[in-house]
Scaffold this active site. Structure first.
Site, short mmCIF file in Angstrom:
data_model
loop_
_atom_site.label_atom_id
_atom_site.label_comp_id
_atom_site.label_asym_id
_atom_site.label_seq_id
_atom_site.Cartn_x
_atom_site.Cartn_y
_atom_site.Cartn_z
N GLY A 228 4.14 12.95 -1.00
CA GLY A 228 4.93 11.56 -1.69
C GLY A 228 6.24 11.61 -1.12
O GLY A 228 6.62 12.31 0.03
N SER A 229 7.00 10.99 -1.82
CA SER A 229 8.45 10.48 -1.19
C SER A 229 9.46 11.84 -1.32
O SER A 229 9.33 12.93 -2.07
CB SER A 229 9.07 9.60 -2.06
N GLU A 248 4.19 17.50 1.16
CA GLU A 248 4.09 16.68 2.55
C GLU A 248 4.85 15.27 2.25
O GLU A 248 4.42 14.64 1.37
CB GLU A 248 2.43 16.46 2.44
N LEU A 249 5.98 15.06 2.83
CA LEU A 249 6.92 14.00 2.34
C LEU A 249 7.07 13.05 3.37
O LEU A 249 6.37 12.93 4.35
CB LEU A 249 8.42 14.91 2.09
N CYS A 282 3.04 7.74 6.34
CA CYS A 282 4.46 8.79 6.45
C CYS A 282 4.55 8.84 7.95
O CYS A 282 5.93 9.01 8.33
CB CYS A 282 3.93 10.04 6.02
N GLU A 376 13.69 6.14 5.97
CA GLU A 376 11.99 5.89 6.07
C GLU A 376 11.77 4.59 5.60
O GLU A 376 12.17 4.20 4.44
CB GLU A 376 11.31 6.80 5.20
P1 NAP Z 1 5.91 8.85 -4.68
O1 NAP Z 1 6.67 7.64 -5.27
O2 NAP Z 1 6.84 10.07 -4.34
O3 NAP Z 1 4.92 9.20 -5.59
C1 NAP Z 1 3.67 10.22 -5.32
C2 NAP Z 1 3.15 10.92 -6.53
O4 NAP Z 1 4.20 11.65 -7.44
C3 NAP Z 1 2.55 9.88 -7.49
O5 NAP Z 1 1.35 10.37 -7.99
C4 NAP Z 1 3.68 9.81 -8.33
O6 NAP Z 1 2.93 9.13 -9.73
C5 NAP Z 1 4.19 11.14 -8.64
N1 NAP Z 1 5.57 11.43 -9.11
C6 NAP Z 1 6.48 10.24 -9.35
N2 NAP Z 1 7.47 10.94 -9.90
C7 NAP Z 1 7.25 12.28 -10.30
C8 NAP Z 1 7.85 13.20 -10.57
N3 NAP Z 1 9.06 13.02 -11.10
N4 NAP Z 1 7.32 14.45 -10.68
C9 NAP Z 1 6.13 14.70 -10.15
N5 NAP Z 1 5.39 13.49 -9.70
C10 NAP Z 1 5.98 12.52 -9.75
O7 NAP Z 1 5.44 8.25 -3.36
P2 NAP Z 1 4.31 7.14 -3.06
O8 NAP Z 1 5.17 5.81 -3.17
O9 NAP Z 1 3.29 6.94 -3.78
O10 NAP Z 1 3.97 7.25 -1.72
C11 NAP Z 1 4.86 7.23 -0.46
C12 NAP Z 1 5.42 8.29 -0.09
O11 NAP Z 1 4.81 9.25 0.36
C13 NAP Z 1 6.23 8.09 1.36
O12 NAP Z 1 7.42 8.61 1.22
C14 NAP Z 1 5.29 8.80 2.42
O13 NAP Z 1 6.12 9.13 3.59
C15 NAP Z 1 4.76 9.87 1.60
N6 NAP Z 1 3.74 10.38 2.33
C16 NAP Z 1 3.48 11.65 2.85
C17 NAP Z 1 2.49 12.05 3.40
C18 NAP Z 1 2.60 13.19 4.33
O14 NAP Z 1 1.41 13.71 4.41
N7 NAP Z 1 3.37 13.76 4.75
C19 NAP Z 1 1.45 11.54 3.32
C20 NAP Z 1 1.34 9.91 2.65
C21 NAP Z 1 2.39 9.75 2.11
P3 NAP Z 1 3.21 7.85 -10.18
O15 NAP Z 1 2.28 6.86 -9.14
O16 NAP Z 1 2.54 7.53 -11.48
O17 NAP Z 1 4.67 7.07 -10.04
#
Ligand code: NAP
Length: 474
Positions: A228-229, A248-249, A282, A376
């Protein structure tokens, strides 16, 4: 409409309090998920802890057959799963189908990889202080793993965690993105209903009050695998305590187009790398550094390629660019474009939107400290920047908080070897886009892009198993 349910171990649970998920293109309600609570997390962990005693002892052939069975079932229902992805996150059908295919491959790869993961013996007479023994190490499962996944690859990124974790003998608690609960639930259901399943080995919980903290701070999981982010990754690492943490950010992937490159081929590939999945990848191509001597020609070719991309309805097979995930995401993209324009940047192509669908957008005359360049962007926006030579481009690429994947397009061998050694990223691609990822490869970033590697072999070795050292004395 389809209802995702909780799995507390292998048992389904619903609650009256459900949250609706809308398709980002047409706002139709496509699924619901039950709001979870701290009690649900605790129950999922208790079941996982108890199940991990069974998963650890289970024969590998059973776990391999388990994954093979899920892959077969997924293959049979691949169109249904592609539609689910399109429904929940608006990914165009052509790419949603591609994600299902990759997901099947990830599951099969995990099964095949585990068969060849083993230990090693070593000679304890190697040091004068040693003595003759039988010494070796073996890999043992970590026990319970927590998997947290994002919205943008709602099926394959779930598979990248649960398949290697389960096949290596662990129990898993999965918390998928709130944007795509049904994708995760439907995949989990295939695992849980398989005749080879191990009872209670997989749980699925969704967001709700106190859930994130309860998941992350619990003492039961030995590993947290998060995709995630950066801000969420940061918060997890601060709260988790002593555990293995794989992050994996995000990234701001870049490429360099050398004057020796095949420009037509590079432009075609770059249009895909910058705009696929509306830039919500990402490793989406966000910065294109171009040798100044070919800048004008490359810019023209890229605009030409971008103009061929069909935008709009994700259910239409011809659509390349569908909607962004939600209002916040498109608002952020539009504000960043407007801010860049105010500071002197120009839009070479695109820049406007219909609803949540943002046209492929090419920005020029940008400065490297603009948000669209250095942060990003996670939207279909790419910046073109002229450079006098590769050395300058390399410096700019490396001058970033992130380091997920970079690429160069060139026919210069010395430049190629330098890029492999000097680009500060977890992955370097030559003569293709940095958006290229094969599920078998080690995948993960340097710097703020994360810690650890995904890809079945690397996830099994680095995250889901621990090395146990054994010495037998006679
Ligand atoms: P996100 O907002 O960071 O959410 C990712 C996951 O974390 C979701 O399941 C979210 O739940 C959960 N989450 C949110 N707040 C949390 C907390 N405080 N503690 C624990 N978990 C929490 O990311 P996204 O918008 O879904 O995805 C986009 C991001 O992912 C981008 O930054 C992208 O670059 C990154 N990404 C990285 C990769 C890699 O392999 N490097 C691959 C894909 C995506 P909710 O949905 O319920 O908020």
């Amino acid at each position: 409409m389809n209802k995702a349910k909780m799995y507390l171990g292998s048992e389904e649970k619903s609650t009256p309090n459900v949250i609706e998920v809308k398709n980002p293109f047409n706002s139709n309600i496509v699924s619901t998920y039950p709001a979870c609570g701290v009690d649900d997390v605790e129950m999922a962990y208790l079941k996982a802890k108890s199940a991990s005693k069974e998963t650890k002892k289970s024969p590998l052939h059973q776990r391999v057959s388990w994954l093979e069975d899920v892959a077969d079932k997924l293959e049979e229902q691949s169109e249904k799963f592609a539609k689910l992805i399109c429904d929940e996150v608006g990914k165009p059908m052509v790419f949603a189908r591609g994600e299902v295919t990759r997901c099947i491959e990830t599951i099969r790869l995990s099964a095949h990889t585990m068969i060849s993961i083993g230990g090693e013996s070593f000679d304890t007479t190697a040091m004068p202080s040693g003595k003759k023994t039988l010494a070796f190490f073996k890999r043992v499962p970590v026990g319970v793993a927590l998997a947290i996944t994002p919205f943008n690859f709602p099926l394959n990124l779930v598979a990248h965690k649960i398949a290697p974790a389960l096949v290596s003998g662990n129990a898993v608690v999965l918390k998928p993105s709130s944007a795509a609960p049904l994708c995760a639930y439907s995949l989990a259901k295939l695992f849980i209903q398989s005749p080879y399943a191990i009872k209670d080995a997989l749980s699925v919980v969704y967001s709700g009050e106190g859930v994130n903290d309860a998941l992350v701070t619990s003492k039961i999981p030995r590993v947290i695998s998060f995709t995630g982010s950066v801000p969420v990754g940061n918060s997890i690492i601060k709260k988790a305590g002593i555990k293995r943490i794989a992050l994996e950010l995000g990234g701001n992937a870049a490429t360099f187009i050398d004057k020796s490159a095949n420009l037509k081929d590079a432009a075609k590939k770059c249009a895909v790398g910058a705009f696929v999945n509306s830039g919500q990848v990402c490793i989406s191509l966000q910065r294109i550094y171009v040798h100044v001597e070919v800048y004008d020609e490359f810019s023209k070719l890229l605009a030409e390629q971008s103009s061929k991309l069909v935008t709009g309805n994700p259910y239409d097979d011809k659509t390349f660019i569908g909607p962004m995930i939600n209002e916040d995401a498109i608002d952020k993209a539009k504000i960043w474009i407007a801010n860049a324009k105010q500071e002197g940047a120009k839009v070479l192509f695109g820049g406007t939107n219909k609803g949540l669908v943002l046209e492929p957008t090419i920005m020029v005359d940008v400065k490297e400290d603009m948000n669209i360049v250095c942060q990003e962007v996670f939207a279909p926006i790419v910046s073109l920047i002229a450079k006098d030579n590769y050395e300058e481009a390399k410096q700019s690429m490396n001058d970033s908080l992130f380091g997920l994947q970079y690429s160069i397009f060139t026919n210069d061998l010395a430049m190629t070897t330098d890029a492999i050694d000097e680009l500060e990223a977890g992955g370097v691609v030559i003569n293709d886009i940095p958006t290229l990822r094969f599920d078998i490869q080690p995948y993960g970033g340097f710097k703020h892009s994360g810690i650890g590697k995904e890809g079945p072999k690397f996830a099994i070795e680095d995250d889901y198993t621990e090395v146990k050292s054994v010495v037998i004395c006679s």
